[in-house]
Design a protein around this motif. Structure first.
Motif, mmCIF file in Angstrom:
data_model
loop_
_atom_site.group_PDB
_atom_site.id
_atom_site.type_symbol
_atom_site.label_atom_id
_atom_site.label_comp_id
_atom_site.label_asym_id
_atom_site.label_seq_id
_atom_site.Cartn_x
_atom_site.Cartn_y
_atom_site.Cartn_z
ATOM 1 N N ALA A 49 0.840 -1.193 0.000
ATOM 2 C CA ALA A 49 0.000 0.000 0.000
ATOM 3 C C ALA A 49 0.877 1.245 0.000
ATOM 4 N N VAL A 50 0.346 2.305 -0.579
ATOM 5 C CA VAL A 50 1.016 3.598 -0.582
ATOM 6 C C VAL A 50 -0.017 4.649 -0.221
ATOM 7 N N PRO A 51 0.185 5.347 0.882
ATOM 8 C CA PRO A 51 -0.749 6.425 1.198
ATOM 9 C C PRO A 51 -0.616 7.559 0.183
ATOM 10 N N VAL A 52 -1.740 8.039 -0.307
ATOM 11 C CA VAL A 52 -1.767 9.200 -1.193
ATOM 12 C C VAL A 52 -2.508 10.294 -0.439
ATOM 13 N N ILE A 53 -1.823 11.408 -0.228
ATOM 14 C CA ILE A 53 -2.380 12.502 0.561
ATOM 15 C C ILE A 53 -2.242 13.809 -0.185
ATOM 16 N N THR A 54 -3.032 14.791 0.210
ATOM 17 C CA THR A 54 -2.761 16.130 -0.297
ATOM 18 C C THR A 54 -1.685 16.736 0.593
ATOM 19 N N HIS A 55 -0.954 17.686 0.036
ATOM 20 C CA HIS A 55 0.212 18.212 0.747
ATOM 21 C C HIS A 55 -0.135 18.824 2.102
ATOM 22 N N LEU A 56 -1.356 19.268 2.301
ATOM 23 C CA LEU A 56 -1.736 19.851 3.590
ATOM 24 C C LEU A 56 -1.756 18.822 4.713
ATOM 25 N N PHE A 57 -1.782 17.538 4.372
ATOM 26 C CA PHE A 57 -1.841 16.493 5.382
ATOM 27 C C PHE A 57 -0.482 15.833 5.627
ATOM 28 N N ARG A 58 0.582 16.439 5.127
ATOM 29 C CA ARG A 58 1.936 15.900 5.285
ATOM 30 C C ARG A 58 2.287 15.676 6.758
ATOM 31 N N ASP A 59 2.067 16.682 7.598
ATOM 32 C CA ASP A 59 2.422 16.559 9.018
ATOM 33 C C ASP A 59 1.589 15.483 9.711
ATOM 34 N N THR A 60 0.315 15.402 9.362
ATOM 35 C CA THR A 60 -0.552 14.381 9.953
ATOM 36 C C THR A 60 -0.098 12.986 9.541
ATOM 37 N N ALA A 61 0.229 12.814 8.276
ATOM 38 C CA ALA A 61 0.692 11.510 7.785
ATOM 39 C C ALA A 61 1.993 11.111 8.482
ATOM 40 N N LYS A 62 2.893 12.066 8.661
ATOM 41 C CA LYS A 62 4.165 11.789 9.334
ATOM 42 C C LYS A 62 3.910 11.390 10.787
ATOM 43 N N ALA A 63 3.018 12.108 11.471
ATOM 44 C CA ALA A 63 2.701 11.783 12.864
ATOM 45 C C ALA A 63 2.101 10.388 12.980
ATOM 46 N N MET A 64 1.215 10.037 12.062
ATOM 47 C CA MET A 64 0.613 8.702 12.085
ATOM 48 C C MET A 64 1.678 7.630 11.848
ATOM 49 N N ALA A 65 2.525 7.838 10.861
ATOM 50 C CA ALA A 65 3.586 6.869 10.581
ATOM 51 C C ALA A 65 4.512 6.731 11.791
ATOM 52 N N ASP A 66 4.863 7.849 12.418
ATOM 53 C CA ASP A 66 5.705 7.801 13.615
ATOM 54 C C ASP A 66 5.028 6.996 14.722
ATOM 55 N N SER A 67 3.729 7.206 14.905
ATOM 56 C CA SER A 67 3.018 6.515 15.980
ATOM 57 C C SER A 67 2.963 5.008 15.746
ATOM 58 N N TRP A 68 3.068 4.591 14.494
ATOM 59 C CA TRP A 68 3.069 3.168 14.150
ATOM 60 C C TRP A 68 4.477 2.606 14.044
ATOM 61 N N GLY A 69 5.470 3.441 14.329
ATOM 62 C CA GLY A 69 6.851 2.980 14.236
ATOM 63 C C GLY A 69 7.365 2.887 12.818
ATOM 64 N N ALA A 70 6.754 3.617 11.916
ATOM 65 C CA ALA A 70 7.151 3.582 10.505
ATOM 66 C C ALA A 70 7.378 5.001 9.994
ATOM 67 N N GLY A 71 8.158 5.763 10.734
ATOM 68 C CA GLY A 71 8.350 7.180 10.432
ATOM 69 C C GLY A 71 8.886 7.485 9.048
ATOM 70 N N GLU A 72 9.608 6.566 8.463
ATOM 71 C CA GLU A 72 10.170 6.796 7.128
ATOM 72 C C GLU A 72 9.320 6.173 6.025
ATOM 73 N N PHE A 73 8.127 5.725 6.371
ATOM 74 C CA PHE A 73 7.248 5.100 5.386
ATOM 75 C C PHE A 73 6.953 6.098 4.268
ATOM 76 N N PRO A 74 7.181 5.706 3.004
ATOM 77 C CA PRO A 74 6.970 6.642 1.899
ATOM 78 C C PRO A 74 5.495 6.924 1.647
ATOM 79 N N VAL A 75 5.194 8.170 1.373
ATOM 80 C CA VAL A 75 3.849 8.581 0.982
ATOM 81 C C VAL A 75 3.951 9.352 -0.329
ATOM 82 N N VAL A 76 2.851 9.456 -1.024
ATOM 83 C CA VAL A 76 2.778 10.219 -2.264
ATOM 84 C C VAL A 76 1.853 11.403 -2.020
#
Length: 76
Positions: A9-36
């Protein structure tokens, strides 16, 4: 995460949700998980513009699926 059940899977987000996506990935222990990212907003775009936006993301999504930072089985 879908990766936990071996579904790529690849999360696809709008750029305004970059910080939220990073926080979610960090909370799951996947802080470097790539998003588009795509420009915000996409709501209200007509079908033709949505198709163009999707076409523009195809190569980025494929690259993210091949990113070595993606979790492997047993991670996340």
């Amino acid at each position: 995460m879908l990766e936990q059940v071996e579904v790529p899977a690849v999360p696809v987000i709008t750029h305004l949700f970059r910080d939220t996506a990073k926080a979610m990935a960090d909370s799951w222990g996947a802080g470097e998980f790539p998003v588009v990212e795509t420009p915000h907003p996409i709501a209200g775009l007509g079908q033709a513009d949505l198709d163009k936006a999707a076409d523009a993301l195809t190569e980025k999504i494929l690259a993210a699926l091949m990113d070595p930072r993606r979790p492997v089985k047993g991670q996340v």
